[in-house]
Design a protein around this motif. Sequence first.
Motif, PDB file in Angstrom:
ATOM      1  N   CYS A 139     -12.705  25.664  33.159  1.00 58.20           N
ATOM      2  CA  CYS A 139     -13.595  26.259  34.159  1.00 58.20           C
ATOM      3  C   CYS A 139     -14.108  25.234  35.163  1.00 58.20           C
ATOM      4  N   TYR A 162      -6.755  28.124  28.248  1.00 65.38           N
ATOM      5  CA  TYR A 162      -6.722  29.176  29.266  1.00 65.38           C
ATOM      6  C   TYR A 162      -6.964  28.546  30.630  1.00 65.38           C
ATOM      7  N   GLU A 164      -6.444  29.236  34.986  1.00 69.08           N
ATOM      8  CA  GLU A 164      -6.082  30.067  36.128  1.00 69.08           C
ATOM      9  C   GLU A 164      -5.825  29.138  37.314  1.00 69.08           C
ATOM     10  N   ALA A 172     -15.800  33.767  36.804  1.00 72.15           N
ATOM     11  CA  ALA A 172     -14.732  34.730  36.509  1.00 72.15           C
ATOM     12  C   ALA A 172     -13.738  34.153  35.517  1.00 72.15           C
ATOM     13  N   VAL A 173     -13.416  32.879  35.679  1.00 70.29           N
ATOM     14  CA  VAL A 173     -12.475  32.218  34.757  1.00 70.29           C
ATOM     15  C   VAL A 173     -13.039  32.222  33.340  1.00 70.29           C
ATOM     16  N   LYS A 175     -15.238  34.293  31.990  1.00 67.40           N
ATOM     17  CA  LYS A 175     -15.201  35.660  31.449  1.00 67.40           C
ATOM     18  C   LYS A 175     -13.793  36.038  31.008  1.00 67.40           C
ATOM     19  N   ASN A 176     -12.820  35.709  31.856  1.00 75.05           N
ATOM     20  CA  ASN A 176     -11.421  36.032  31.543  1.00 75.05           C
ATOM     21  C   ASN A 176     -10.941  35.256  30.317  1.00 75.05           C
ATOM     22  N   GLN A 179     -11.974  37.081  27.196  1.00 80.17           N
ATOM     23  CA  GLN A 179     -11.108  38.241  26.970  1.00 80.17           C
ATOM     24  C   GLN A 179      -9.747  37.801  26.423  1.00 80.17           C
ATOM     25  N   HIS A 180      -9.265  36.659  26.936  1.00 77.98           N
ATOM     26  CA  HIS A 180      -7.989  36.113  26.454  1.00 77.98           C
ATOM     27  C   HIS A 180      -8.114  35.686  24.988  1.00 77.98           C
TER      28      HIS A 180
END
Length: 449
Positions: A139, A162, A164, A172-173, A175-176, A179-180
């Motif tokens: 992040c 994780y 992005e 947002a990263v 939060k994602n 979920q991942h």
Amino acid sequence: MFENLNERLERSFKILKGEGKITEINVAETLKDVRRALLDADVNYKVAKTFTDTVKQKALGMNVLTAIKPGELMVKVMHDELASLMGGKATEMTLSSTPGHPAVILMAGLNGAGKTTMSGKLALMLKQRMHRKPLLAACDTFRPAAMEQLRVLAGQVEVPVYIEEGAKDPVAVAKNAIQHAIATGCDTVIVDTAGRQSIDEELMSQIKDIKDAVQPQETLLVIDAMIGQEAVATAKHFNECLEIDGVILTKLDGDTRGGAALSVRTVVDKPIKFIGTGEKMEAIDVFHPERMADRILGMGDVVSLVERAQQQFDEEEARRLEKKIKKNKFDFNDFLGQIQQVKKMGNVKDLAAMIPGVGKAIKDIDIPDDPFKNIEAIIGSMTPKERENPDIINQSRRMRIAKGSGTNIQEVNKLIKQFDQTRKMMKMVTGMGTSKMMQMANAMRAMKR
């Protein structure tokens, strides 16, 4: 670490040597020197003053037994107060996870403190020692190389990461990433956030937004112990903005005076939870105030040494070796494996300093960072047959091995002699059995509690 402070404190205690009892005068003289030593170690001035005042009150209020010398009593009082100053006891992380709700650890800190590296170390520790399934979340969208660094570290410790690519919104990263983690069965998410060269409004606002979004169970501040009093000021600012749960001190193995370790707990009123003890990914330890007090006062730290050995101890491998040793089949492949296990425990000089009395004896001895380098080169120059059958290594083979390893015949002869001695000693020790040796290690730990 703490070598200069240890020497200064020892000199301070000598003021009481030969004294028959503790008095207001000799205690004042001793603690004046102690306070100077603490200030030279970059301990916060108010902390140093409060500490010495407390030690003085307790020392004068204690009855000196005839069997205990005043200097010894002062060391006892100092030890107890040093441990109390750093938090008293180790503080564990609060991690709980349920399906669909992984535990979240938020990592914060300034650039250069070692935050991203410590995220990888923490992931490895959670995986190996706590049997969790961590996910590293990149992040830090501010520093271009941060994502790639975390990717490399994740590969080294063999945990998922994780990322992005090209992401601009760290909230947002984060939060994602959670979920991942849910989708892939990970029970812990370690969120690596951006840092700055110094504290600014943008940095704090971003980390607060991430914290509000992911609701971490642990918010850990990573601080470089080598920056001294600035580390305490940094901790104070971050805590005021984020309400941190604990501190991780890095680079305590370097040329640091130790003031941060002695000041941050009192000034910020948050526990030091972990310390970085080297460059390797395994070099992270739970912070134990009592053990650190032992080391500051030159008493060693046998319990931590045993724990490090146990972390590298593989019972199945030990049983396999035990069988080979009993049959006199211990070979250079096994010898090399044992060396590699010792190397994983940390820097050899730091390990030796954990043995009471050894640290002072070796402080001026230049021990290389990798004292096993030549040994590994020599074994690497042996043929597979020679490694498995050490007894066939005659003079001509020794000369070839020396040439191939870039060493000399004397070093090869010395290694083979050491190997033979080790093999004989291990054959004697195996008569005790693996379980017996583990019982002894556990007993050593229990004695220190």
